[in-house]
Design a protein around this motif. Structure first.
Motif: not given
Length: 130
Positions: A4-19, A50-56
Motif C-alpha cells: 500500500x505504501x509503495x502504491x501510495x508513493x507511485x500514486x503521489x508521484x503522478x499527481x499534479x503539484x497542488x494535489x 519513495x526509494x522505489x520511484x524513478x529519480x525524477x
C-alpha cells in the motif's frame, strides 16, 4: 513495508503539484500527531516506498514534501525532521545520499522566507539528534 505504501508513493508521484502538496501535507500532519515510535515506523515505511520511484518522481515527491513541511509551525517541523533524520540514518548510504540531494533541491526551490524557516528547524533538529 506494505505494498500500500509503495502504491501510495507511485500514486503521489503522478499527481499534479497542488494535489501532491495537499496529500503530503495531510500525511505529515498525521505523522506529527503520532507518538515518536509510531511516527518513526510510519515515516520509515514512506521513505522506503519513495526509494522505489524513478529519480525524477523521487525528486518531485521530495520537493513537494519539503514544501508541505514548510507550512507547519517550527515545533512541528522540528518533530518531523528529527524523526526523518533518525530514519534517514538507517538507509543504505546510496539511498541516504539520494534523499539528502533531493531534500537540498527541494529546499532550494522554496521561497526565501520558507527556506529560512525550514533551515532553522533543521538546525534545531540536528542539534537535538546529537
Amino acid at each position: 513495508m506494505s505494498m500500500n505504501m509503495v502504491d501510495m508513493a507511485a500514486t503521489l508521484a503522478v499527481l499534479d503539484e497542488d494535489s501532491r502538496r495537499t496529500m503530503l501535507k495531510s500525511r505529515l500532519e498525521a505523522f506529527a500527531g503520532m507518538g515518536e515510535e509510531e511516527r518513526g515506523q510510519a515515516m520509515g515505511q514512506m521513505l522506503q516506498a519513495i526509494q522505489t520511484l524513478s529519480d525524477e518522481d523521487h525528486s518531485a515527491l521530495v520537493a513537494s514534501r519539503t514544501w508541505a513541511l514548510s507550512q507547519f509551525p517550527h515545533e512541528t517541523r522540528v518533530r518531523l525532521i528529527r524523526s526523518h533524520l533518525a530514519v534517514l540514518g538507517e538507509l543504505p548510504e546510496e539511498q541516504r545520499g539520494r534523499e539528502m540531494g533531493a531534500m537540498q533541491a527541494g529546499l532550494g526551490a522554496l521561497p526565501e522566507d520558507l527556506r529560512q524557516g525550514v533551515a532553522a528547524s533543521m538546525e534545531v533538529a540536528q542539534v537535538a539528534q546529537g
